[in-house]
Design a protein around this motif. Structure first.
Motif, short mmCIF file in Angstrom:
data_model
loop_
_atom_site.label_atom_id
_atom_site.label_comp_id
_atom_site.label_asym_id
_atom_site.label_seq_id
_atom_site.Cartn_x
_atom_site.Cartn_y
_atom_site.Cartn_z
N LEU A 77 0.86 -1.18 0.00
CA LEU A 77 0.00 0.00 0.00
C LEU A 77 0.90 1.23 0.00
O LEU A 77 1.78 1.36 0.83
CB LEU A 77 -0.88 -0.01 1.25
CG LEU A 77 -1.94 1.08 1.34
CD1 LEU A 77 -3.07 0.83 0.34
CD2 LEU A 77 -2.50 1.16 2.75
N TYR B 82 -2.71 10.45 2.17
CA TYR B 82 -3.85 11.07 2.85
C TYR B 82 -3.70 12.59 2.76
O TYR B 82 -3.38 13.23 3.76
CB TYR B 82 -3.91 10.64 4.32
CG TYR B 82 -3.89 9.14 4.52
CD1 TYR B 82 -5.07 8.41 4.48
CD2 TYR B 82 -2.69 8.47 4.75
CE1 TYR B 82 -5.07 7.03 4.66
CE2 TYR B 82 -2.68 7.09 4.93
CZ TYR B 82 -3.86 6.38 4.89
OH TYR B 82 -3.84 5.02 5.05
N ILE C 59 -7.58 1.87 -5.79
CA ILE C 59 -7.78 2.74 -4.64
C ILE C 59 -9.22 2.52 -4.18
O ILE C 59 -10.02 1.95 -4.91
CB ILE C 59 -7.56 4.25 -4.92
CG1 ILE C 59 -8.52 4.77 -5.97
CG2 ILE C 59 -6.13 4.53 -5.31
CD1 ILE C 59 -8.46 6.28 -6.13
N ALA C 60 -9.52 2.94 -2.97
CA ALA C 60 -10.87 2.74 -2.45
C ALA C 60 -11.87 3.54 -3.29
O ALA C 60 -11.57 4.65 -3.72
CB ALA C 60 -10.93 3.17 -0.99
N ASN D 280 -8.71 9.03 1.86
CA ASN D 280 -7.69 7.98 1.81
C ASN D 280 -7.46 7.61 0.35
O ASN D 280 -8.19 6.82 -0.22
CB ASN D 280 -8.20 6.77 2.62
CG ASN D 280 -7.26 5.58 2.55
OD1 ASN D 280 -6.22 5.64 1.89
ND2 ASN D 280 -7.64 4.49 3.20
N SER E 275 -4.77 6.22 -0.90
CA SER E 275 -3.67 5.27 -0.99
C SER E 275 -3.83 4.32 -2.18
O SER E 275 -4.94 3.91 -2.51
CB SER E 275 -3.62 4.43 0.29
OG SER E 275 -3.60 5.27 1.42
N SER F 74 -3.20 0.69 -3.78
CA SER F 74 -2.88 -0.71 -3.46
C SER F 74 -2.33 -1.38 -4.70
O SER F 74 -2.94 -1.35 -5.76
CB SER F 74 -4.14 -1.48 -3.05
OG SER F 74 -4.75 -0.90 -1.97
C1 LIG Z 1 -6.79 3.25 3.10
O1 LIG Z 1 -7.31 2.45 2.05
C2 LIG Z 1 -6.63 1.24 1.85
C3 LIG Z 1 -7.29 0.52 0.69
O2 LIG Z 1 -7.30 1.32 -0.45
C4 LIG Z 1 -6.68 0.38 3.10
O3 LIG Z 1 -5.96 -0.81 2.91
C5 LIG Z 1 -6.10 1.17 4.26
O4 LIG Z 1 -6.23 0.41 5.44
C6 LIG Z 1 -6.82 2.48 4.42
N1 LIG Z 1 -6.19 3.26 5.46
C7 LIG Z 1 -6.85 3.66 6.55
C8 LIG Z 1 -6.09 4.45 7.55
O5 LIG Z 1 -8.03 3.40 6.69
#
Ligand SMILES: *[C@@H]1O[C@H](CO)[C@@H](O)[C@H](O)[C@H]1NC(C)=O
Ligand SMILES: *[C@@H]1O[C@H](CO)[C@@H](O)[C@H](O)[C@H]1NC(C)=O
Ligand SMILES: *[C@@H]1O[C@H](CO)[C@@H](O)[C@H](O)[C@H]1NC(C)=O
Length: 131
Positions: free
Chosen positions: A35, A39, A82-83, A91, A93, A95
């Motif tokens: 990951l 943020y 990504i989410a 978020n 981030s 993956s």
């Molecule tokens: C942010 O999103 C990723 C998946 O895209 C997840 O794995 C990660 O735990 C998230 N971070 C937080 C702090 O929730």
């Protein structure tokens, strides 16, 4: 939802609040997921028609477009993700499902392209591989 004009002041605000452009390296184990955290402290939620691109050394590996009606279009290479609600949670981030040895020392950057003019660097992360 309030409509926010994309103003120079807002652009400046995004630049000044973003302290995330430091090149800390994330260590990824070859063959395992990793990951790349991001943020950014921006008020993305209030913007409309936002397009985000994660780039690996300049090459787009994931592109996500949030439409005004709430639709999200995501395109990605090699199952990078990504989410879906990233814009709302902040978020952003990335993956990566499997780290490959050739990704050692690659720099990943997240840019936002809100207007025809601007792309804003939100995060920059380098990846080191191990194992
Ligand atoms: C942010 O999103 C990723 C998946 O895209 C997840 O794995 C990660 O735990 C998230 N971070 C937080 C702090 O929730
Ligand atoms: C977002 O896109 C829609 C459809 O393309 C357009 O009608 C709308 O004006 C756009 N909104 C902004 C804030 O650019
Ligand atoms: C784009 O940039 C040009 C020159 O820097 C400026 O004149 C123009 O107003 C900008 N347009 C938008 C939509 O920000």
């Amino acid at each position: 939802m309030p409509v926010v004009q994309w103003s120079p002041a807002l652009l400046l605000g995004l630049f000044t609040v973003c302290s995330c452009v430091d090149e800390e390296c994330i260590v990824g184990i070859v063959g395992h997921p990793v990951l790349l955290p991001c943020y950014p402290h921006t008020d993305l939620l209030r913007l409309q028609n936002v397009t985000l691109e994660w780039r690996e050394e300049g090459e787009v590996v994931l592109k996500a477009e949030w439409k005004q009606d709430g639709d999200v279009l995501v395109w990605s290479l090699n199952s990078a993700s990504i989410a879906n609600n990233a814009l709302h949670t902040g978020n952003l981030s990335l993956s990566l499902p499997r780290v490959s040895p050739k990704e050692d020392q690659r720099v990943y950057s997240l840019v936002m392209t809100p207007a025809e003019n601007g792309s804003l660097l939100l995060c920059s992360r380098c990846l080191k591989t191990a194992g």
